[in-house]
Enzyme design. Structure first.
Site, PDB file in Angstrom:
ATOM      1  CE  LYS A  39      -3.983  -2.226   2.064  1.00 41.21           C
ATOM      2  NZ  LYS A  39      -4.419  -2.530   0.930  1.00 41.21           N
ATOM      3  N   GLY A  40       1.775   1.197   1.006  1.00 44.03           N
ATOM      4  CA  GLY A  40       3.175   2.168   0.920  1.00 44.03           C
ATOM      5  C   GLY A  40       2.827   2.509  -0.288  1.00 44.03           C
ATOM      6  CD  GLU A 136       0.102  -3.315   3.754  1.00 48.61           C
ATOM      7  OE1 GLU A 136       1.081  -2.725   3.008  1.00 48.61           O
ATOM      8  OE2 GLU A 136      -1.233  -3.920   2.946  1.00 48.61           O
ATOM      9  CG  LEU A 212     -19.093   4.627   0.140  1.00 50.41           C
ATOM     10  CD1 LEU A 212     -20.333   5.359  -0.391  1.00 50.41           C
ATOM     11  CD2 LEU A 212     -19.092   3.417   0.901  1.00 50.41           C
ATOM     12  CE  LYS A 215     -21.903  -0.159  -1.980  1.00 49.77           C
ATOM     13  NZ  LYS A 215     -20.871  -1.651  -1.884  1.00 49.77           N
ATOM     14  CG  ASP A 243      -2.758   1.625  -2.163  1.00 49.72           C
ATOM     15  OD1 ASP A 243      -3.020   1.273  -1.377  1.00 49.72           O
ATOM     16  OD2 ASP A 243      -2.299   0.141  -2.617  1.00 49.72           O
TER      17      ASP A 243
HETATM   18  O1  RIB Z   1      -3.571  -2.037  -1.841  1.00 49.56           O
HETATM   19  C1  RIB Z   1      -3.295  -3.300  -2.590  1.00 49.56           C
HETATM   20  C2  RIB Z   1      -1.968  -3.410  -1.849  1.00 49.56           C
HETATM   21  O2  RIB Z   1      -1.780  -4.202  -0.727  1.00 49.56           O
HETATM   22  C3  RIB Z   1      -1.139  -4.863  -2.865  1.00 49.56           C
HETATM   23  O3  RIB Z   1      -0.188  -4.014  -3.464  1.00 49.56           O
HETATM   24  C4  RIB Z   1      -0.340  -5.470  -1.632  1.00 49.56           C
HETATM   25  O4  RIB Z   1       0.838  -5.727  -1.511  1.00 49.56           O
HETATM   26  C5  RIB Z   1      -1.491  -5.376  -0.160  1.00 49.56           C
HETATM   27  O5  RIB Z   1      -0.184  -4.653   0.586  1.00 49.56           O
END
Ligand code: RIB
Length: 297
Positions: A39-40, A136, A212, A215, A243
């Site tokens: 996510k980062g 994370e 959402l 949505k 992301d």
């Molecule tokens: O938001 C998607 C991400 O979530 C993926 O790339 C995976 O590595 C997890 O961190």
């Protein structure tokens, strides 16, 4: 004003299947692909592709050098990314034929942050700079407290939501990015309007972006609330759609302080990410988003 994203860097092992595996079931996948993710990392790349200058901090192992490279090649500042003697974080991702996903995380190097490392990175930032965080990495509570102490604006995507979030003083968050699962966990409610209302009551000083999926999404602060419908596309892979939304919203919001415009751009960019495979590699660049926007406006 500088933007620092202190977050995860993952190797995504993405398995294509006709459906997400059920408990007790064994099934063969159609394909395995390895993508840069986390996510980062995804949010830093989304910010950079949206045209913002962003510094990424976080940890990788020796096997994660390509993650630093992909950040660099997309214009993310990488000098704070540290290599440690630990396996790089990874994610096992199932993507079904209808584009839905399910993700298992292995934290690895992402959860090796130390006070000393965090302090040294934060020393490079000052009052008014932005600190973007997800859940994370370890020491999230410390990151929020120290960032706030320096006068940084705290932007939090509390994903995945777990007990670490409960240790954080969320009143210090200036802007939240939550999906309906996370907002449900924070508020105990299930209807979007109720979640937004309760979050507004709990964190009256914070801005809230509630996504959402198909949505739509809301932006709400103490003066205004906007709603943006989602753009319908054929879903190939929803990984990193959230992301992409976060990165594009934040970049647009920083540039012109309009929650309405930012919602629109983010909705377009995330719908484009859903049309492509992978996490970071699925994020569109700002020129592509502008072209798509012209077909809509
Ligand atoms: O938001 C998607 C991400 O979530 C993926 O790339 C995976 O590595 C997890 O961190």
């Amino acid at each position: 004003m500088k933007v620092l994203n202190f977050g995860s860097l993952n190797i995504d092992y993405t398995y294509r299947l006709d459906h997400i595996v059920k408990p007790g079931e064994t099934t063969s996948s159609k394909k395995l692909e390895i993508f840069p993710g986390g996510k980062g990392l995804n949010q830093s790349i989304a910010l950079a592709k949206a045209g913002l200058d962003v510094y990424h901090a976080g940890m990788i192992g020796k096997d994660g050098a390509f993650l630093r490279e992909i950040c660099q090649s997309n214009g993310v500042h990488t000098s704070y990314i540290k290599e440690v003697d630990e396996a790089t974080g990874n994610a096992v991702i199932q993507v079904s034929d209808d584009g839905q996903n399910s993700i298992i995380l292995f934290a690895g190097a992402n959860r090796k942050l130390t006070e000393d490392y965090i302090d040294k990175v934060l020393e490079q930032f000052e009052h008014g700079d932005i600190l973007l965080l997800q859940n994370e990495v370890n020491m999230l509570d410390y990151l929020i407290d120290q960032g706030k102490k320096r006068g940084m604006k705290i932007v939090l995507n509390p994903s995945p939501y777990d007990r670490n979030i409960e240790r954080c003083d969320l009143r210090k968050v200036d802007l939240f990015f939550v999906n309906e699962v996370e907002a449900g966990q924070i508020t105990g409610k299930s209807r979007a309007e109720e979640m937004l209302w309760i979050m507004r009551e709990m964190y009256p000083e914070s801005g809230i972006v509630l996504t959402l999926g198909d949505k739509g999404a809301y932006y709400s602060d103490r003066t205004i609330t906007y709603y943006q419908e989602a753009f319908k596309v054929d879903a190939i892979d929803t990984t990193a759609a959230g992301d992409t939304f976060t990165g594009y919203f934040l970049a647009s919001y920083i540039n012109d302080q309009s929650g309405k415009k930012a919602l629109m751009k983010a909705a377009v960019a995330s719908s484009m990410a859903v049309e492509r495979k992978g996490a970071a590699v699925s994020i569109p660049c700002k020129e592509e988003v502008e072209i798509r926007l012209q077909t809509i406006e």
